[in-house]
Design an enzyme around this catalytic site. Structure first.
Site, PDB file in Angstrom:
ATOM      1  N   GLU A  96       0.267   3.583   2.000  1.00 41.98           N
ATOM      2  CA  GLU A  96       0.643   3.920   2.999  1.00 41.98           C
ATOM      3  C   GLU A  96       1.832   3.566   3.881  1.00 41.98           C
ATOM      4  OE1 GLU A  96      -1.377   5.475   5.664  1.00 41.98           O
ATOM      5  OE2 GLU A  96      -2.246   6.104   3.812  1.00 41.98           O
ATOM      6  N   TYR A 111      -1.472   0.138  10.050  1.00 38.81           N
ATOM      7  CA  TYR A 111      -1.841  -0.381   8.956  1.00 38.81           C
ATOM      8  C   TYR A 111      -0.688  -0.534   8.119  1.00 38.81           C
ATOM      9  CZ  TYR A 111      -3.887  -1.148   4.472  1.00 38.81           C
ATOM     10  OH  TYR A 111      -4.315  -1.782   3.207  1.00 38.81           O
ATOM     11  N   SER A 124       0.796  -1.076   0.056  1.00 40.87           N
ATOM     12  CA  SER A 124       0.029  -0.063   0.087  1.00 40.87           C
ATOM     13  C   SER A 124       0.955   1.143  -0.064  1.00 40.87           C
ATOM     14  CB  SER A 124      -0.947  -0.027   1.312  1.00 40.87           C
ATOM     15  OG  SER A 124      -1.243   1.332   1.402  1.00 40.87           O
TER      16      SER A 124
END
Ligand code: GDP
Length: 322
Positions: free
Chosen positions: A129, A151, A127
């Site tokens: 992220e 996450y 991701s």
């Protein structure tokens, strides 16, 4: 006939990937929680009639033995690991559960493949992220990682594991560093689907207000079916590697709202209110991906521009109400 095992098959990406693989003649297997099989009409709804063509296996990512047994039984040629827990919460229990599901789950899968089917090709859904707080945009495969959420940390740790299994044990294992990707199958908790679903309700006269957080927030939004195509291409290449998949363009939440309401012939300013409950401060430097590597090496290309993605989502949500 190639056999593929997909974790997270009931989600947005899993359902598009299952569709793509079935169309290519794959024997498609899906790992799902037992509760999903018991509540198939709701939990497997995104798969629609495709459900008939898929073999579902109840298993939990947190249970190493059940994963090992499943892998040894299915013996997939390709394994796509899309399942993950994506809560944005910081309570102790939730942090632990995110790390267990996302990190240990990936570890159990890799370890099982190494033991039982070392020739299986493995894809891991990373991701944007993982980049977290960045100094510059756009980001590519060489950008330093600086995750800012549990996450992102769980995805980054898993990504290191994937690289290790590739380098140390010779597994054909790849990470796709995926930026936000949307579609009519996006979950309602994401801002895009929240907007298109509520715009459709407002158009139908069922509601009159859309409450949002930060309208200036920027995202790099792409089209989920395009990203799934890129994921499949990664596992068809001669060598395993990691790739960013992104549109390369930032749009604000406000632009998304404007586009969705305009598509319905409405002026968003009459309906949108800012609610502090949904407010998150914007990043100083936005996440925006540079997908040159996958474009050049695998010939990947996005097919749908921003406005067309928004229009497809709005039309779909309107059709659900009519
Ligand atoms: P993610 O944060 O990238 O996983 O995706 P989201 O779709 O949840 O959020 C995208 C951006 O929209 C974030 O920067 C939020 O600050 C912004 N945003 C503005 N209003 C809302 C809202 O009402 N709900 C959500 N989820 N995000 C919002």
């Amino acid at each position: 006939m190639k056999r593929a095992l997909i974790t997270g098959i009931s989600g947005q990406d899993g359902s598009y990937l299952a569709e793509l693989l079935l169309a290519k003649g794959y024997d498609v297997h899906g790992l799902v929680r037992r509760a999903s099989i018991e509540d198939a009409s709701r939990q497997l709804a995104k798969l629609g009639p495709l459900q008939e063509q898929i073999t579902f296996h109840p298993a939990a990512l947190e249970n190493e033995l059940s994963l090992y047994k499943l892998i040894a039984k299915v013996k997939p040629d390709e394994c796509y690991h899309l399942a993950a827990s994506s809560f944005v919460s910081y309570s102790f229990e939730e942090e632990s559960s995110i790390l267990t599901t996302n990190f240990s789950g990936t570890h159990f899968l890799l370890a099982s493949l190494k033991e039982a089917v070392p020739d299986c090709r493995f894809f891991f859904a990373g991701s944007s992220e993982m980049f977290g707080t960045v100094d510059a945009a756009p980001q590519n495969e060489a950008t330093p990682f600086n995750p800012r959420s549990i996450y992102g940390i769980s995805k980054l740790a898993s990504h290191h594991l994937v690289r290790n299994y590739r380098n140390q044990y010779g597994l054909f294992a790849c990470t796709g560093i995926l930026y936000n990707h949307e579609s009519p199958r996006r979950d309602f908790k994401f801002v895009t689907r929240k907007i298109t679903a509520q715009a459709a309700r407002i158009k139908m006269g069922l509601d009159d207000t859309l409450y949002l957080g930060n309208l200036d927030a920027l995202r790099d939004w792409g089209y989920a079916p395009d990203y799934v195509q890129g994921i499949w291409q990664m596992l068809q290449h001669d060598v395993p590697d990691d790739y960013v998949i992104a549109s390369g363009v930032n749009h604000s939440v406000q632009e998304f709202v404007n586009c969705a309401f305009s598509h319905l012939g409405l002026d968003y300013r009459a309906y949108v209110k800012v609610d502090p409950r949904f407010y998150r401060p914007a990043e100083e430097v936005p996440l925006r991906g540079d997908a040159s590597k996958i474009r050049q090496i695998l010939g990947w290309q996005p097919t749908k521009p921003f406005e067309a993605i928004v229009a497809e989502m709005v039309d779909h949500d309107l059709s659900l109400l009519t």
